[in-house]
Design a protein around this motif. Sequence first.
Motif, PDB file in Angstrom:
ATOM      1  N   ILE A 181       0.853  -1.185   0.000  1.00 56.46           N
ATOM      2  CA  ILE A 181       0.000   0.000   0.000  1.00 56.46           C
ATOM      3  C   ILE A 181       0.892   1.239   0.000  1.00 56.46           C
ATOM      4  CG2 ILE A 181      -1.875   1.233   1.153  1.00 56.46           C
ATOM      5  CD1 ILE A 181      -2.586  -1.363   2.584  1.00 56.46           C
ATOM      6  N   ASP A 182       0.750   2.065  -1.003  1.00 52.67           N
ATOM      7  CA  ASP A 182       1.465   3.341  -1.066  1.00 52.67           C
ATOM      8  C   ASP A 182       0.527   4.452  -0.628  1.00 52.67           C
ATOM      9  OD1 ASP A 182       3.957   2.375  -2.127  1.00 52.67           O
ATOM     10  OD2 ASP A 182       2.922   2.075  -4.038  1.00 52.67           O
ATOM     11  N   LEU A 183       0.947   5.196   0.390  1.00 54.98           N
ATOM     12  CA  LEU A 183       0.089   6.238   0.952  1.00 54.98           C
ATOM     13  C   LEU A 183       0.727   7.610   0.808  1.00 54.98           C
ATOM     14  CD1 LEU A 183       0.050   3.644   3.320  1.00 54.98           C
ATOM     15  CD2 LEU A 183      -2.012   4.956   3.825  1.00 54.98           C
ATOM     16  N   LYS A 184      -0.131   8.584   0.624  1.00 56.04           N
ATOM     17  CA  LYS A 184       0.282   9.981   0.609  1.00 56.04           C
ATOM     18  C   LYS A 184      -0.539  10.727   1.663  1.00 56.04           C
ATOM     19  CE  LYS A 184       0.732  14.057  -2.368  1.00 56.04           C
ATOM     20  NZ  LYS A 184       0.477  14.630  -3.712  1.00 56.04           N
ATOM     21  N   ASP A 185       0.153  11.524   2.468  1.00 58.81           N
ATOM     22  CA  ASP A 185      -0.501  12.326   3.526  1.00 58.81           C
ATOM     23  C   ASP A 185      -1.206  11.435   4.557  1.00 58.81           C
ATOM     24  OD1 ASP A 185       0.289  14.767   2.365  1.00 58.81           O
ATOM     25  OD2 ASP A 185      -1.427  14.741   1.012  1.00 58.81           O
ATOM     26  N   GLU A 186      -0.552  10.340   4.949  1.00 60.02           N
ATOM     27  CA  GLU A 186      -1.135   9.452   5.962  1.00 60.02           C
ATOM     28  C   GLU A 186      -1.311  10.192   7.283  1.00 60.02           C
ATOM     29  OE1 GLU A 186      -0.364   5.093   8.049  1.00 60.02           O
ATOM     30  OE2 GLU A 186       1.083   5.919   6.636  1.00 60.02           O
ATOM     31  N   PHE A 187      -2.425   9.927   7.983  1.00 56.22           N
ATOM     32  CA  PHE A 187      -2.701  10.560   9.267  1.00 56.22           C
ATOM     33  C   PHE A 187      -1.770   9.975  10.344  1.00 56.22           C
ATOM     34  CE2 PHE A 187      -7.213  10.603   7.485  1.00 56.22           C
ATOM     35  CZ  PHE A 187      -7.040  11.848   6.912  1.00 56.22           C
ATOM     36  N   VAL A 188      -1.141  10.858  11.096  1.00 58.69           N
ATOM     37  CA  VAL A 188      -0.258  10.459  12.192  1.00 58.69           C
ATOM     38  C   VAL A 188      -0.666  11.245  13.431  1.00 58.69           C
ATOM     39  CG1 VAL A 188       2.119  10.366  13.017  1.00 58.69           C
ATOM     40  CG2 VAL A 188       1.622   9.960  10.598  1.00 58.69           C
ATOM     41  N   SER A 189      -0.876  10.566  14.539  1.00 63.11           N
ATOM     42  CA  SER A 189      -1.271  11.242  15.774  1.00 63.11           C
ATOM     43  C   SER A 189      -0.033  11.682  16.558  1.00 63.11           C
ATOM     44  CB  SER A 189      -2.128  10.314  16.641  1.00 63.11           C
ATOM     45  OG  SER A 189      -1.394   9.172  17.039  1.00 63.11           O
ATOM     46  N   TYR A 190      -0.195  12.733  17.349  1.00 64.05           N
ATOM     47  CA  TYR A 190       0.890  13.219  18.200  1.00 64.05           C
ATOM     48  C   TYR A 190       0.294  14.059  19.324  1.00 64.05           C
ATOM     49  CZ  TYR A 190       0.454  17.831  15.927  1.00 64.05           C
ATOM     50  OH  TYR A 190      -0.022  19.030  15.464  1.00 64.05           O
ATOM     51  N   GLN A 191       1.127  14.367  20.316  1.00 64.06           N
ATOM     52  CA  GLN A 191       0.706  15.187  21.446  1.00 64.06           C
ATOM     53  C   GLN A 191       1.677  16.345  21.629  1.00 64.06           C
ATOM     54  OE1 GLN A 191       0.255  12.688  24.922  1.00 64.06           O
ATOM     55  NE2 GLN A 191      -1.381  11.468  23.998  1.00 64.06           N
ATOM     56  N   LEU A 192       1.207  17.370  22.342  1.00 62.13           N
ATOM     57  CA  LEU A 192       2.015  18.544  22.644  1.00 62.13           C
ATOM     58  C   LEU A 192       2.064  18.745  24.156  1.00 62.13           C
ATOM     59  CD1 LEU A 192       0.656  20.996  19.915  1.00 62.13           C
ATOM     60  CD2 LEU A 192       2.876  19.831  19.918  1.00 62.13           C
ATOM     61  N   ALA A 193       3.253  19.090  24.659  1.00 65.00           N
ATOM     62  CA  ALA A 193       3.432  19.231  26.109  1.00 65.00           C
ATOM     63  C   ALA A 193       2.533  20.309  26.690  1.00 65.00           C
ATOM     64  CB  ALA A 193       4.902  19.538  26.410  1.00 65.00           C
ATOM     65  N   GLN A 194       2.246  21.358  25.917  1.00 56.67           N
ATOM     66  CA  GLN A 194       1.435  22.462  26.461  1.00 56.67           C
ATOM     67  C   GLN A 194      -0.053  22.126  26.516  1.00 56.67           C
ATOM     68  OE1 GLN A 194       3.298  22.434  23.706  1.00 56.67           O
ATOM     69  NE2 GLN A 194       2.610  23.915  22.145  1.00 56.67           N
ATOM     70  N   PHE A 195      -0.450  20.999  25.886  1.00 59.70           N
ATOM     71  CA  PHE A 195      -1.858  20.579  25.933  1.00 59.70           C
ATOM     72  C   PHE A 195      -1.939  19.124  26.404  1.00 59.70           C
ATOM     73  CE2 PHE A 195      -1.671  23.573  22.219  1.00 59.70           C
ATOM     74  CZ  PHE A 195      -2.241  24.651  22.878  1.00 59.70           C
ATOM     75  N   PRO A 196      -1.670  18.861  27.691  1.00 56.53           N
ATOM     76  CA  PRO A 196      -1.639  17.479  28.182  1.00 56.53           C
ATOM     77  C   PRO A 196      -2.997  16.788  28.016  1.00 56.53           C
ATOM     78  CG  PRO A 196      -1.636  19.054  30.010  1.00 56.53           C
ATOM     79  CD  PRO A 196      -1.427  19.843  28.759  1.00 56.53           C
TER      80      PRO A 196
END
Length: 314
Positions: free
Chosen positions: A134-149
Amino acid sequence: NEKFQSIGAFWLHEWTLFQQDKSELLFTASTRFDKVTLSNEDKFLTDGNQSGSIPLRRFSPLAGLVYKMTPSVSAYFNFSSNFETPTLNELSSNPSNTGGFNPDLKPQKSISYELGIKTQVTQKWSLDAALFVIDLKDEFVSYQLAQFPGRTFFRNAGASQRKGVELGAALSVLSDVTFYANYAYSDFKFQDFQQGSVNFKGNRQAGVPQHTAYFEGRWEHKSGFTGIAQVRYVGEMFANDANTFKNAAYTVAILRGGYRATFKQWIIEPFAGVNNLFDAQYNSNVQINAAANRFYEPAAGRFFYGGVKVGIRN
């Protein structure tokens, strides 16, 4: 107010290209058109009006071949394209901490190829195998930010590729015992994913183990007694895109037994079981790209449970 409006149309056709004795070759072609509008109306205007809409349109073609060599053996090849919009929840997680949608989050697009075979070896044995890319473009990746726990945000990876193998088997023994087993190998990597001055090209995707396996033995006696044993193996996986934190591999076993009794129109099913039979220490969930390296959520140890299900037959 957030709205998700979608309208789609598709065309699908199947041809028999070849047929002789008990074998045949089938060709399937289809395409789908989607028109999606995601919109929000800002009701809190003291910090400005962040209302807006995102119109999206996409054609998604598909083609496939199935060769039925015998009534019990089939080989297939599929080509397909997919278009996945962000959910309203993903769009509303705005790292700028303002109202409105995240303006940088784009739809995910993919092209996939799959080659496989399905066989019924005997009346008691069946085997399946599949290879996919499967070749993907703009795949969704989750992440977090320290200022918004506690909050999860989403971004697009530039390009990524998923390659894998899936194997499955089922075996029936006597008339009341069945065994199932499957294995998956997943090689999911970023092809191009620039974050600031760092490019994660060649890194494995977080949250995806390379190896997973599952085994189940099921006994269902005509007397009403049942027993199930399950074993699940999950290989090690990375917890972040930089591949600097890992979640260790683990194996979990489950046992469950029960009895089904009928009395006139009543159905009574007492059951009991034990989860995590060998009291393995593992993480039941991994927060991908968690802030402050808080990736791991431990699972429960060995625990027992039981209950009774009661039903009424029509």
